[in-house]
Design an enzyme around this catalytic site. Structure first.
Site, PDB file in Angstrom:
ATOM      1  N   GLU A   4       1.732   2.214   2.324  1.00  0.00           N
ATOM      2  CA  GLU A   4       2.407   2.024   3.523  1.00  0.00           C
ATOM      3  C   GLU A   4       4.058   2.599   3.582  1.00  0.00           C
ATOM      4  OE1 GLU A   4      -1.161  -0.518   3.343  1.00  0.00           O
ATOM      5  OE2 GLU A   4       0.218   0.211   1.866  1.00  0.00           O
ATOM      6  N   HIS A  45      -3.117 -12.625   1.080  1.00  0.00           N
ATOM      7  CA  HIS A  45      -3.420 -11.868   2.615  1.00  0.00           C
ATOM      8  C   HIS A  45      -3.347 -13.147   3.728  1.00  0.00           C
ATOM      9  CE1 HIS A  45      -5.535  -9.658  -0.735  1.00  0.00           C
ATOM     10  NE2 HIS A  45      -5.545  -8.695   0.106  1.00  0.00           N
TER      11      HIS A  45
END
Length: 349
Positions: free
Chosen positions: A61, A130
């Site tokens: 990322e 998450h």
């Protein structure tokens, strides 16, 4: 419902329309091309636009966000997809320290027209790492615009506006509500459909073929009411509308405001509603400390204090990381029952 549009399809349509309109726009991220996107948001885009404009990236990322920032500074308009905003924490240096500050650090010489997008918030039993919401994190950064909307039509319009914007824009989606549909029949009654439930809602339904865009920084009234204002955003709009339906059975008329964009925030619509209803409940999936609900509560007491007939009440997730157990997920999340209880508390019932 007649003709319908899902959130998943709306986002795809927006990106595709902008890529056809402007060759400088491209999409990059993990599995966006060959796999059609982790949530199938980019399905078919590789076939139409090719591998130079729909780009699969490594699981890195920080790296591909940095490539996007550099591309934006050099005249392109990247759309960077994060499989989830939880993974974007690895790229916050590029988002917060580079994209957000490019314009001011360069004294206006360089803009950074980039869109960072992906799902935010809890999505069932995905546990602590998450399931976080990031609107308050990103909204706290000067230089970033933050969108958080699951209404399919408005999400499409906001996505198109964001891609055309010369500032970095973070778009917070919902993994759970990619399947949320809205009736798009011109002249038909506007309603959401999800999980075999249909909920009426208010708002504009554009005619077919219209280049529909939505201004960043404007909230939407999803249900008009007179007794209490409920302010929320993202998938909590569904919970608020469910609660409003039940409250109506008890004779309580709730006005439901969808913020749609977090930064800039449409304080005027909130204040105007509170001056009418004299009561407000803020529903926010994020943790209660330093949350979006905290900002809304401050703004209301600052600008509408004399109009309040009851204290501002917030409904947030529990002040702890999300547990894995399904029963604890239900207890952790805001839901219609908690919203109804909060509304009745400000109604003194």
């Amino acid at each position: 419902m007649g003709t319908s549009l899902s959130l998943r399809d709306a986002l795809r349509d927006a990106m595709s329309e902008e890529m056809r309109r402007d060759e400088s726009v491209f999409l990059m991220g993990e599995e966006v091309a060959e796999y059609n996107g982790a949530y199938k948001v980019s399905k078919g885009m590789l076939d139409e636009f090719g591998a130079k404009r729909v780009i699969d990236t490594p699981i890195a990322e920080l790296g591909f966000a940095g490539i996007g920032v550099g591309a934006a500074m050099n005249g392109l308009r990247p759309i960077v997809e994060f499989m989830t905003w939880n993974f974007a924490v690895l790229a916050f240096d590029q988002i917060v320290n580079n994209a957000a500050k490019t314009l001011s650090q360069s004294a206006g010489d360089f803009a950074c027209p980039i869109v960072f997008r992906g799902p935010s918030g809890a999505a069932g039993q995905l546990a602590q790492q998450h399931s976080q919401t990031f609107e308050s994190w990103l909204g706290n950064t000067p230089g970033l615009k933050v969108i958080s909307c699951v209404d399919p039509l408005d999400a499409k319009g906001l996505m198109k506006t964001a891609i055309r914007d010369n500032d970095p824009v973070c778009i917070m989606e919902s993994e759970v509500f990619y399947a949320l549909e809205i009736d798009t029949t011109p002249g038909g009654e506007r309603a959401y459909s999800f999980a075999h439930t249909i909920i009426p809602t208010e708002g504009e339904t554009p005619a077919d073929g219209v280049d529909y865009t939505v201004e960043i920084g404007k909230a939407a009234i999803r249900r008009t009411g007179s007794d209490v204002t409920i302010v929320t955003y993202n998938k909590m709009i569904w919970q608020a509308l469910l609660a409003a339906q039940e409250l109506a059975k008890d004779g309580i008329s709730a006005e439901v405001i969808d913020l749609r964009t977090i930064r800039p925030m449409d304080y005027a619509t909130i204040i105007q509603s509170v001056k009418k209803t004299n009561r407000i409940v803020v529903v926010d999936e994020s943790w209660p400390f330093a949350s979006i609900s905290s900002e809304v509560a401050y703004a209301v007491q600052r600008h509408a204090f004399d109009h309040l007939d009851a204290p501002v009440v917030r409904v947030n997730s529990a002040d702890t990381s999300l547990p894995y157990a399904a029963t604890l997920v239900d207890a952790w999340m805001p839901n219609p029952e908690k919203i109804i209880q909060a509304v009745k508390s400000v109604m003194y019932r």
